[in-house]
Write a protein that holds these residues in place. Sequence first.
Motif, PDB file in Angstrom:
ATOM      1  N   THR A   5      29.793  26.679 -21.392  1.00  0.00           N
ATOM      2  CA  THR A   5      29.645  25.533 -22.282  1.00  0.00           C
ATOM      3  C   THR A   5      28.414  24.741 -21.847  1.00  0.00           C
ATOM      4  OG1 THR A   5      32.027  25.350 -22.657  1.00  0.00           O
ATOM      5  CG2 THR A   5      30.690  23.406 -23.149  1.00  0.00           C
ATOM      6  N   VAL A   6      27.532  24.467 -22.779  1.00  0.00           N
ATOM      7  CA  VAL A   6      26.326  23.693 -22.501  1.00  0.00           C
ATOM      8  C   VAL A   6      26.427  22.370 -23.259  1.00  0.00           C
ATOM      9  CG1 VAL A   6      23.817  23.596 -22.689  1.00  0.00           C
ATOM     10  CG2 VAL A   6      24.945  25.772 -22.178  1.00  0.00           C
ATOM     11  N   ILE A   7      26.280  21.259 -22.561  1.00  0.00           N
ATOM     12  CA  ILE A   7      26.392  19.935 -23.175  1.00  0.00           C
ATOM     13  C   ILE A   7      25.097  19.168 -22.933  1.00  0.00           C
ATOM     14  CG2 ILE A   7      27.657  17.761 -23.230  1.00  0.00           C
ATOM     15  CD1 ILE A   7      30.088  19.292 -22.149  1.00  0.00           C
ATOM     16  N   PRO A   8      24.318  18.905 -23.983  1.00  0.00           N
ATOM     17  CA  PRO A   8      23.093  18.115 -23.812  1.00  0.00           C
ATOM     18  C   PRO A   8      23.419  16.684 -23.375  1.00  0.00           C
ATOM     19  CG  PRO A   8      23.111  19.272 -25.910  1.00  0.00           C
ATOM     20  CD  PRO A   8      24.485  19.372 -25.362  1.00  0.00           C
ATOM     21  N   THR A   9      22.571  16.133 -22.526  1.00  0.00           N
ATOM     22  CA  THR A   9      22.705  14.755 -22.072  1.00  0.00           C
ATOM     23  C   THR A   9      21.449  14.005 -22.491  1.00  0.00           C
ATOM     24  OG1 THR A   9      23.987  15.514 -20.166  1.00  0.00           O
ATOM     25  CG2 THR A   9      23.131  13.285 -20.071  1.00  0.00           C
ATOM     26  N   LEU A  10      21.636  12.957 -23.297  1.00  0.00           N
ATOM     27  CA  LEU A  10      20.518  12.293 -23.952  1.00  0.00           C
ATOM     28  C   LEU A  10      20.402  10.836 -23.521  1.00  0.00           C
ATOM     29  CD1 LEU A  10      21.274  13.629 -27.551  1.00  0.00           C
ATOM     30  CD2 LEU A  10      19.690  14.617 -25.872  1.00  0.00           C
ATOM     31  N   PRO A  11      19.178  10.332 -23.383  1.00  0.00           N
ATOM     32  CA  PRO A  11      18.992   8.931 -22.967  1.00  0.00           C
ATOM     33  C   PRO A  11      19.082   7.969 -24.143  1.00  0.00           C
ATOM     34  CG  PRO A  11      16.867   9.986 -23.188  1.00  0.00           C
ATOM     35  CD  PRO A  11      17.889  11.043 -23.485  1.00  0.00           C
ATOM     36  N   CYS A  12      19.399   6.744 -23.849  1.00  0.00           N
ATOM     37  CA  CYS A  12      19.345   5.660 -24.828  1.00  0.00           C
ATOM     38  C   CYS A  12      19.078   4.368 -24.061  1.00  0.00           C
ATOM     39  CB  CYS A  12      20.637   5.556 -25.632  1.00  0.00           C
ATOM     40  SG  CYS A  12      22.124   5.227 -24.660  1.00  0.00           S
ATOM     41  N   ARG A  13      18.683   3.340 -24.769  1.00  0.00           N
ATOM     42  CA  ARG A  13      18.427   2.060 -24.116  1.00  0.00           C
ATOM     43  C   ARG A  13      19.730   1.401 -23.694  1.00  0.00           C
ATOM     44  NH1 ARG A  13      14.354  -1.357 -27.348  1.00  0.00           N
ATOM     45  NH2 ARG A  13      12.950   0.167 -26.413  1.00  0.00           N
ATOM     46  N   ALA A  14      20.746   1.508 -24.563  1.00  0.00           N
ATOM     47  CA  ALA A  14      22.058   0.937 -24.268  1.00  0.00           C
ATOM     48  C   ALA A  14      23.100   1.711 -25.055  1.00  0.00           C
ATOM     49  CB  ALA A  14      22.113  -0.548 -24.631  1.00  0.00           C
ATOM     50  N   LEU A  15      24.270   1.907 -24.475  1.00  0.00           N
ATOM     51  CA  LEU A  15      25.329   2.633 -25.173  1.00  0.00           C
ATOM     52  C   LEU A  15      25.727   1.941 -26.466  1.00  0.00           C
ATOM     53  CD1 LEU A  15      27.665   3.669 -22.203  1.00  0.00           C
ATOM     54  CD2 LEU A  15      25.906   5.048 -23.344  1.00  0.00           C
ATOM     55  N   HIS A  64      13.171  14.123 -26.413  1.00  0.00           N
ATOM     56  CA  HIS A  64      14.399  14.908 -26.291  1.00  0.00           C
ATOM     57  C   HIS A  64      14.816  15.463 -27.648  1.00  0.00           C
ATOM     58  CE1 HIS A  64      14.333  12.345 -22.725  1.00  0.00           C
ATOM     59  NE2 HIS A  64      15.078  13.266 -22.154  1.00  0.00           N
ATOM     60  N   SER A  65      15.286  16.698 -27.655  1.00  0.00           N
ATOM     61  CA  SER A  65      15.623  17.378 -28.898  1.00  0.00           C
ATOM     62  C   SER A  65      16.794  18.323 -28.654  1.00  0.00           C
ATOM     63  CB  SER A  65      14.401  18.164 -29.397  1.00  0.00           C
ATOM     64  OG  SER A  65      14.659  18.789 -30.621  1.00  0.00           O
ATOM     65  N   VAL A  66      17.694  18.389 -29.629  1.00  0.00           N
ATOM     66  CA  VAL A  66      18.854  19.270 -29.559  1.00  0.00           C
ATOM     67  C   VAL A  66      18.940  20.057 -30.856  1.00  0.00           C
ATOM     68  CG1 VAL A  66      21.368  19.402 -29.338  1.00  0.00           C
ATOM     69  CG2 VAL A  66      20.101  17.645 -28.084  1.00  0.00           C
ATOM     70  N   PRO A 117      19.511   6.395 -32.301  1.00  0.00           N
ATOM     71  CA  PRO A 117      18.894   5.146 -31.829  1.00  0.00           C
ATOM     72  C   PRO A 117      18.127   5.280 -30.518  1.00  0.00           C
ATOM     73  CG  PRO A 117      21.076   4.694 -32.681  1.00  0.00           C
ATOM     74  CD  PRO A 117      20.948   6.192 -32.616  1.00  0.00           C
ATOM     75  N   GLY A 118      18.389   6.348 -29.779  1.00  0.00           N
ATOM     76  CA  GLY A 118      17.634   6.596 -28.556  1.00  0.00           C
ATOM     77  C   GLY A 118      16.359   7.381 -28.793  1.00  0.00           C
ATOM     78  N   GLY A 119      16.050   7.698 -30.064  1.00  0.00           N
ATOM     79  CA  GLY A 119      14.853   8.481 -30.361  1.00  0.00           C
ATOM     80  C   GLY A 119      15.030   9.963 -30.151  1.00  0.00           C
ATOM     81  N   ASN A 120      16.264  10.409 -29.903  1.00  0.00           N
ATOM     82  CA  ASN A 120      16.547  11.823 -29.695  1.00  0.00           C
ATOM     83  C   ASN A 120      16.698  12.531 -31.035  1.00  0.00           C
ATOM     84  OD1 ASN A 120      17.002  11.432 -26.716  1.00  0.00           O
ATOM     85  ND2 ASN A 120      18.671  10.168 -27.511  1.00  0.00           N
ATOM     86  N   TRP A 121      16.115  13.733 -31.137  1.00  0.00           N
ATOM     87  CA  TRP A 121      16.148  14.493 -32.383  1.00  0.00           C
ATOM     88  C   TRP A 121      17.303  15.487 -32.359  1.00  0.00           C
ATOM     89  CZ3 TRP A 121      11.865  15.331 -36.140  1.00  0.00           C
ATOM     90  CH2 TRP A 121      10.889  14.323 -36.056  1.00  0.00           C
ATOM     91  N   LEU A 122      18.181  15.416 -33.367  1.00  0.00           N
ATOM     92  CA  LEU A 122      19.177  16.455 -33.605  1.00  0.00           C
ATOM     93  C   LEU A 122      18.646  17.307 -34.747  1.00  0.00           C
ATOM     94  CD1 LEU A 122      22.509  14.397 -33.496  1.00  0.00           C
ATOM     95  CD2 LEU A 122      21.137  15.271 -31.598  1.00  0.00           C
ATOM     96  N   ARG A 123      18.310  18.536 -34.453  1.00  0.00           N
ATOM     97  CA  ARG A 123      17.723  19.442 -35.445  1.00  0.00           C
ATOM     98  C   ARG A 123      18.847  20.326 -35.994  1.00  0.00           C
ATOM     99  NH1 ARG A 123      12.069  19.416 -34.853  1.00  0.00           N
ATOM    100  NH2 ARG A 123      11.392  18.224 -33.032  1.00  0.00           N
TER     101      ARG A 123
END
Length: 243
Positions: A5-15, A64-66, A117-123
């Motif tokens: 199982t692979v789980i991406p971990t993504l940054p954000c400014r605040a939860l 970051h991109s998933v 909101p963290g600028g992470n791309w879900l493709r």
Amino acid sequence: MPSATVIPTLPCRALDDSLPFYRALGFDVTYRQERPNPYAAVRREDVELHLFGVPEFDPAQSMHSVIVLVPDTAALHAAFAAGLREAFGKVPVSGIPRMTRPRRMQGTRGGFMVVDPGGNWLRISRQRTESDADLDGGPQDRPAEEEGRLARVVAAAARQADSHGDEAAGIRMLETGLTRHAAAPPAQRVPALVYLAELHVRTGDRDAAGAVLAQVDALELSAAERAALAADLASAAQLLLDR
């Protein structure tokens, strides 16, 4: 032996910036902590993502991109859009966060993009199946010949603007294509014009978007063409409201 199982971990400014957005997309928050560091897990069916908070993080600089593969991109987009409208009153199409519409892209299987909101791309792309003959740029992923050259222009522009985030390049390609193929039937012009209006909205040029949408409104379409273009025309109407 169990599969990995692979789980991406993504940054954000605040939860608290990101979790309401993921809830609107239909994700459940399955774990959250604030100490010793902000960390949370979200899950929607088989898609699980983890988020960690970094107060000084700049979402606009995120790289970051998933990639998320699903059986039906249109159905998932509809579910996401409904959740976003219920939570926030509209589907954001510009800035951070935002979501694009599903469309084919030159050289890809097509799909849509979600920027959180963290600028992470879900493709979001269509899942590979054994019966597919159209994967990896196969014939069904390329606009059909009978759809006309403007369909190929839209696919190429989407690769630049949606996949690579270069809206300016997408606008140039669409404007050039619409000029070059000015004699294309109105039904073939609608998707290109609606996408061009969407890109103008994304870049903050509301006046240009309005002018393009006025062109869409002026096109003469038969009842059958309006039915076939229902998704594009609905998008045009929504863009008018969101401007």
